[in-house]
Design a protein around this motif. Sequence first.
Motif, PDB file in Angstrom:
ATOM      1  N   GLY A 166      30.423-108.297 -11.108  1.00  0.00           N
ATOM      2  CA  GLY A 166      29.970-106.760 -11.170  1.00  0.00           C
ATOM      3  C   GLY A 166      28.445-106.651 -10.595  1.00  0.00           C
ATOM      4  O   GLY A 166      28.191-105.908 -10.123  1.00  0.00           O
ATOM      5  N   GLY A 167      27.793-107.290 -11.415  1.00  0.00           N
ATOM      6  CA  GLY A 167      26.154-107.136 -11.531  1.00  0.00           C
ATOM      7  C   GLY A 167      25.808-107.611 -10.231  1.00  0.00           C
ATOM      8  O   GLY A 167      24.937-107.090  -9.412  1.00  0.00           O
ATOM      9  N   ALA A 170      27.044-105.153  -7.077  1.00  0.00           N
ATOM     10  CA  ALA A 170      26.546-103.571  -7.674  1.00  0.00           C
ATOM     11  C   ALA A 170      25.052-103.644  -7.066  1.00  0.00           C
ATOM     12  O   ALA A 170      24.262-102.608  -6.734  1.00  0.00           O
ATOM     13  N   ILE A 174      24.024-100.452  -5.141  1.00  0.00           N
ATOM     14  CA  ILE A 174      23.244 -99.487  -5.664  1.00  0.00           C
ATOM     15  C   ILE A 174      21.779 -99.562  -5.407  1.00  0.00           C
ATOM     16  O   ILE A 174      21.140 -98.421  -5.199  1.00  0.00           O
ATOM     17  N   TYR A 187      19.342-109.267 -15.348  1.00  0.00           N
ATOM     18  CA  TYR A 187      20.845-108.642 -15.824  1.00  0.00           C
ATOM     19  C   TYR A 187      21.427-109.534 -16.735  1.00  0.00           C
ATOM     20  O   TYR A 187      22.072-108.893 -17.808  1.00  0.00           O
TER      21      TYR A 187
ATOM     22  N   MET B 161      24.473 -97.982 -14.162  1.00  0.00           N
ATOM     23  CA  MET B 161      25.433 -97.964 -12.984  1.00  0.00           C
ATOM     24  C   MET B 161      26.008 -99.414 -12.529  1.00  0.00           C
ATOM     25  O   MET B 161      27.180 -99.400 -11.891  1.00  0.00           O
ATOM     26  N   HIS B 162      25.101-100.453 -12.474  1.00  0.00           N
ATOM     27  CA  HIS B 162      25.415-101.742 -12.026  1.00  0.00           C
ATOM     28  C   HIS B 162      26.743-102.024 -12.951  1.00  0.00           C
ATOM     29  O   HIS B 162      27.549-102.769 -12.570  1.00  0.00           O
ATOM     30  N   MET B 163      26.756-101.894 -14.420  1.00  0.00           N
ATOM     31  CA  MET B 163      27.767-102.058 -15.247  1.00  0.00           C
ATOM     32  C   MET B 163      29.161-101.620 -14.925  1.00  0.00           C
ATOM     33  O   MET B 163      30.065-102.128 -14.965  1.00  0.00           O
ATOM     34  N   VAL B 165      29.785 -99.622 -12.036  1.00  0.00           N
ATOM     35  CA  VAL B 165      30.397 -99.976 -10.569  1.00  0.00           C
ATOM     36  C   VAL B 165      30.868-101.335 -10.675  1.00  0.00           C
ATOM     37  O   VAL B 165      31.995-101.549 -10.168  1.00  0.00           O
ATOM     38  N   GLY B 166      30.192-102.214 -11.166  1.00  0.00           N
ATOM     39  CA  GLY B 166      30.616-103.712 -11.315  1.00  0.00           C
ATOM     40  C   GLY B 166      31.999-103.820 -12.045  1.00  0.00           C
ATOM     41  O   GLY B 166      32.790-104.510 -11.549  1.00  0.00           O
ATOM     42  N   GLY B 167      31.987-103.376 -12.971  1.00  0.00           N
ATOM     43  CA  GLY B 167      33.389-103.429 -13.891  1.00  0.00           C
ATOM     44  C   GLY B 167      34.425-102.757 -13.063  1.00  0.00           C
ATOM     45  O   GLY B 167      35.472-103.463 -13.037  1.00  0.00           O
TER      46      GLY B 167
END
Lengths: 201, 201
Positions: A166-167, A170, A174, A187, B161-163, B165-167
């Motif tokens: 995900g990281g 994203a 993003i 991260y 947001m990374h967490m 969206v990534g999840g």
Amino acid sequence: MTEVATARRSRITPEREAELYAATLDLLREVGYEALTMDAVAARTKSSKATLYRQWGGKAELVARAMRHFKPGGNALGEIDTGSLRGDFQALLLRDDDCTMQQNSALMRALGVAAHANPDLLQALRELLIEPELAEFNKVLQRGIDRGEISADNPALAYVMHMMVGGFIARTLIDELPPTQAYLRSYLDAVVLPALGLSTD
Amino acid sequence: MTEVATARRSRITPEREAELYAATLDLLREVGYEALTMDAVAARTKSSKATLYRQWGGKAELVARAMRHFKPGGNALGEIDTGSLRGDFQALLLRDDDCTMQQNSALMRALGVAAHANPDLLQALRELLIEPELAEFNKVLQRGIDRGEISADNPALAYVMHMMVGGFIARTLIDELPPTQAYLRSYLDAVVLPALGLSTD
């Protein structure tokens, strides 16, 4: 599938196999999975289509094996053992330089979409890429549990791959920036290790 | 862009606008962004291409506005204020039912890839979808900081947001399962809140 394929692949030299994989990934970057044909791979590599089908069975397996051939650090994940979970994760991130990571990121994004429309591709990617990587990840985590770094019932254990993948994805979506080693280290310390209950001080 | 577009959009009724957005997303699901044409949208909605261009300027803005029209909970994110960060995040996840979430997940995946080849689409998605969502998210987080729930210098703040969206994306890739409310609640408690230093007991 693996044993059959190994027997098949033994008919060509490792150098020739690497050439074919590299040409397959080049074509994949140029035209995408849907438009990629075995004819085009045969023409680009001056081999016969019959040879390609004999060695790999079809497009899905050829692409998945090509991705596996060039995956981070070859197949060296299992050899990483630094003595701490943070060290092991950092070593995982260092397997690729930033340029390679950026190329892989674009390919994985495109293949992720193609896999939704092509069950045989999804299966080949799972069998040859995702499941072996998950198994190695679990070894790294199990050592962390055995050393007492992570609690065996920490619910974040089920989501380590989700956090990492995900990281990675994203970052592009993003921030419009490619994932780099510096970003992934940051991260890791800000998200992955704290979620697992590890202090990063 | 926003003011111009608002003036333009005022020429058609909200009902007609909603119909056009729904038809655009239907077509997008059927043929993908690259193959989507203003001709096809005009034909499907029995409108003239001139009208579509006058209202939206082009395909990228039409698609981004259609996505925004149907985004989770309309534009209600700013109204969520439950008194705790966990409550606010859970309310965010509850904006969509599982079926809607699954449809959006497939669309976002396809648009994510298309945006890499179409800078105008990327810009429209950023301006109309990503940046407004980020701004609202930051309000929710700021309230958590003001209440003393999160430390203002927690490094995970930069990656919320990374967490999320990534999840969301990783669920499909890794588990071959659509993201559901149950999954996202579990991910929230196992990953997002602990990374932010909140206990979930």
